[in-house]
Design a protein around this motif. Structure first.
Motif, PDB file in Angstrom:
ATOM      1  N   ALA A   1      10.482  27.182 107.828  1.00  0.00           N
ATOM      2  CA  ALA A   1       9.725  26.591 106.727  1.00  0.00           C
ATOM      3  C   ALA A   1       8.764  27.568 106.068  1.00  0.00           C
ATOM      4  O   ALA A   1       8.048  27.201 105.141  1.00  0.00           O
ATOM      5  CB  ALA A   1       8.963  25.363 107.214  1.00  0.00           C
TER       6      ALA A   1
ATOM      7  N   ASN B   1       9.388  25.648  97.134  1.00  0.00           N
ATOM      8  CA  ASN B   1       9.807  26.865  97.832  1.00  0.00           C
ATOM      9  C   ASN B   1       8.644  27.710  98.297  1.00  0.00           C
ATOM     10  O   ASN B   1       8.780  28.491  99.223  1.00  0.00           O
ATOM     11  CB  ASN B   1      10.689  27.716  96.909  1.00  0.00           C
ATOM     12  N   THR B   2       7.539  27.610  97.606  1.00  0.00           N
ATOM     13  CA  THR B   2       6.391  28.410  97.994  1.00  0.00           C
ATOM     14  C   THR B   2       5.110  27.635  97.685  1.00  0.00           C
ATOM     15  O   THR B   2       4.661  27.593  96.556  1.00  0.00           O
ATOM     16  CB  THR B   2       6.431  29.824  97.361  1.00  0.00           C
ATOM     17  N   VAL B   3       4.608  26.996  98.734  1.00  0.00           N
ATOM     18  CA  VAL B   3       3.408  26.173  98.611  1.00  0.00           C
ATOM     19  C   VAL B   3       2.290  26.873  99.393  1.00  0.00           C
ATOM     20  O   VAL B   3       2.413  27.066 100.596  1.00  0.00           O
ATOM     21  CB  VAL B   3       3.640  24.765  99.181  1.00  0.00           C
TER      22      VAL B   3
ATOM     23  N   SER C   1       7.995  30.524 103.547  1.00  0.00           N
ATOM     24  CA  SER C   1       8.656  30.910 102.304  1.00  0.00           C
ATOM     25  C   SER C   1       9.308  32.280 102.384  1.00  0.00           C
ATOM     26  O   SER C   1       8.945  33.107 103.225  1.00  0.00           O
ATOM     27  CB  SER C   1       7.648  30.923 101.162  1.00  0.00           C
TER      28      SER C   1
ATOM     29  N   ASN D   1      10.155  17.765 106.343  1.00  0.00           N
ATOM     30  CA  ASN D   1      11.148  18.842 106.399  1.00  0.00           C
ATOM     31  C   ASN D   1      12.193  18.541 107.477  1.00  0.00           C
ATOM     32  O   ASN D   1      11.920  17.785 108.407  1.00  0.00           O
ATOM     33  CB  ASN D   1      10.452  20.173 106.733  1.00  0.00           C
ATOM     34  N   PRO D   2      13.377  19.132 107.367  1.00  0.00           N
ATOM     35  CA  PRO D   2      14.401  18.930 108.406  1.00  0.00           C
ATOM     36  C   PRO D   2      13.896  19.337 109.783  1.00  0.00           C
ATOM     37  O   PRO D   2      14.243  18.720 110.783  1.00  0.00           O
ATOM     38  CB  PRO D   2      15.541  19.844 107.961  1.00  0.00           C
ATOM     39  N   VAL D   3      13.110  20.386 109.846  1.00  0.00           N
ATOM     40  CA  VAL D   3      12.457  20.808 111.088  1.00  0.00           C
ATOM     41  C   VAL D   3      10.955  20.780 110.822  1.00  0.00           C
ATOM     42  O   VAL D   3      10.486  21.453 109.920  1.00  0.00           O
ATOM     43  CB  VAL D   3      12.887  22.243 111.481  1.00  0.00           C
TER      44      VAL D   3
ATOM     45  N   ILE E   1       4.424  28.187 102.359  1.00  0.00           N
ATOM     46  CA  ILE E   1       5.461  27.485 103.104  1.00  0.00           C
ATOM     47  C   ILE E   1       6.436  26.758 102.183  1.00  0.00           C
ATOM     48  O   ILE E   1       6.193  26.622 100.990  1.00  0.00           O
ATOM     49  CB  ILE E   1       4.844  26.481 104.109  1.00  0.00           C
ATOM     50  N   ARG E   2       7.545  26.301 102.779  1.00  0.00           N
ATOM     51  CA  ARG E   2       8.547  25.533 102.047  1.00  0.00           C
ATOM     52  C   ARG E   2       8.379  24.059 102.368  1.00  0.00           C
ATOM     53  O   ARG E   2       8.200  23.694 103.528  1.00  0.00           O
ATOM     54  CB  ARG E   2       9.951  25.933 102.503  1.00  0.00           C
TER      55      ARG E   2
ATOM     56  N   CYS F   1      14.327  23.367 100.147  1.00  0.00           N
ATOM     57  CA  CYS F   1      15.222  23.660 101.256  1.00  0.00           C
ATOM     58  C   CYS F   1      16.634  23.929 100.793  1.00  0.00           C
ATOM     59  O   CYS F   1      17.563  24.014 101.585  1.00  0.00           O
ATOM     60  CB  CYS F   1      15.202  22.545 102.294  1.00  0.00           C
TER      61      CYS F   1
ATOM     62  N   GLY G   1      20.413  23.473  99.329  1.00  0.00           N
ATOM     63  CA  GLY G   1      21.429  22.500  99.734  1.00  0.00           C
ATOM     64  C   GLY G   1      21.748  21.453  98.691  1.00  0.00           C
ATOM     65  O   GLY G   1      21.288  21.476  97.584  1.00  0.00           O
TER      66      GLY G   1
END
Lengths: 140, 109
Positions: free
Chosen positions: B69, A61-63, B71, A82-84, A105-106, A138, A140
């Motif tokens: 994407a 979730n938080t990189v 966070s 990632n999906p996008v 980023i995720r 992500c 889900g």
């Protein structure tokens, strides 16, 4: 969970499955498409960009990701699993001191993070780093 | 997400002319990606901050395009040159049309 021999093997094969999955061409193509859209099909040089990413991220979730590309006007980040694939684009203004930035980023799963920098002369440089993710980001 | 959004910015109070300073920004925002589903299996609609800019006395420092994407509570760290005393202005643009702004003064030392 006790780490018995059986569990250990199951864990090992699971990781292997994940590794093969991340090599699925569908995702890689999305990223390649996104990069081609940016570069217009121009060749990508390597070495002009430094990408700081952790080797292992416990929480997708938080990189924390950092990029640094001296002489760049624009740096785009992509995550191919990632999906996008698009993550962010940094455009540097006249008062930007160094062509570097950091953010968080995720990442949905273990995958490659790609940074593509557009240089002042119009050429493109890229850097790639694999980040292993233990918990995806992500939902889900 | 118009409520509870709080921008936080760390800028040194003073710098010498021509100095390079590091700026850190954080804004509280859930950054709903549009990929998640609620308990009934319906997709939760996307609601993110899609753009962030930093300016100094009207001159651009950095302009960032954000995708889902990024966070929750987007964080950015970058460097800026300070040619003179003045004001840094930070702006975040929400998907729903909201604009969040904050400014920091910097003096010459």
């Amino acid at each position: 969970m006790d780490l018995t021999r059986r569990n250990f093997i199951a864990l090992g094969s699971g990781t292997f499955a994940l590794a093969t999955m991340s090599a699925l061409p569908a995702f890689a193509n999305l990223t390649d498409d996104a990069i081609a859209e940016l570069t217009g099909g121009a060749a990508l040089g390597e070495g002009g960009v430094t990408l700081n990413a952790p080797e292992i991220a416990e929480n997708g979730n938080t990189v924390p990701i950092g990029v640094d590309a001296p002489g760049a006007v624009e740096i785009s980040l992509y995550a191919d699993g990632n999906p996008v694939p698009n993550v962010a684009t940094f455009r540097f203004g006249p008062l930007s001191a160094s062509r570097s930035a950091s953010t968080r980023i995720r990442l949905a799963k273990t995958q490659n993070v790609v940074a593509v920098a557009k240089m002042e002369d119009g050429s493109f440089q890229m850097a790639k780093a694999e980040v292993k993710v233990t918990i995806g980001g992500c939902g889900g | 997400m118009a409520s509870g959004v709080k921008p936080r910015v760390k800028v040194p109070k003073s710098a010498a002319a021509g100095d390079i300073i590091t700026i850190k920004t954080l804004i509280s925002h859930k950054m709903e990606s549009g990929q998640r589903k609620d308990d009934d299996g319906n997709i939760i609609p996307r609601s993110i901050i899609n753009r962030f800019t930093a300016e100094f006395n009207g001159q651009n420092v950095i302009d960032v395009v954000l995708e889902p994407a990024i966070s929750t509570n987007p964080f950015f760290e970058f460097e800026a040159v300070v040619p003179e005393a003045g004001e840094f202005k930070f702006t975040w643009y929400d998907d729903d049309g909201d604009v969040y702004e904050t400014a920091k003064q910097i003096a010459l030392s």
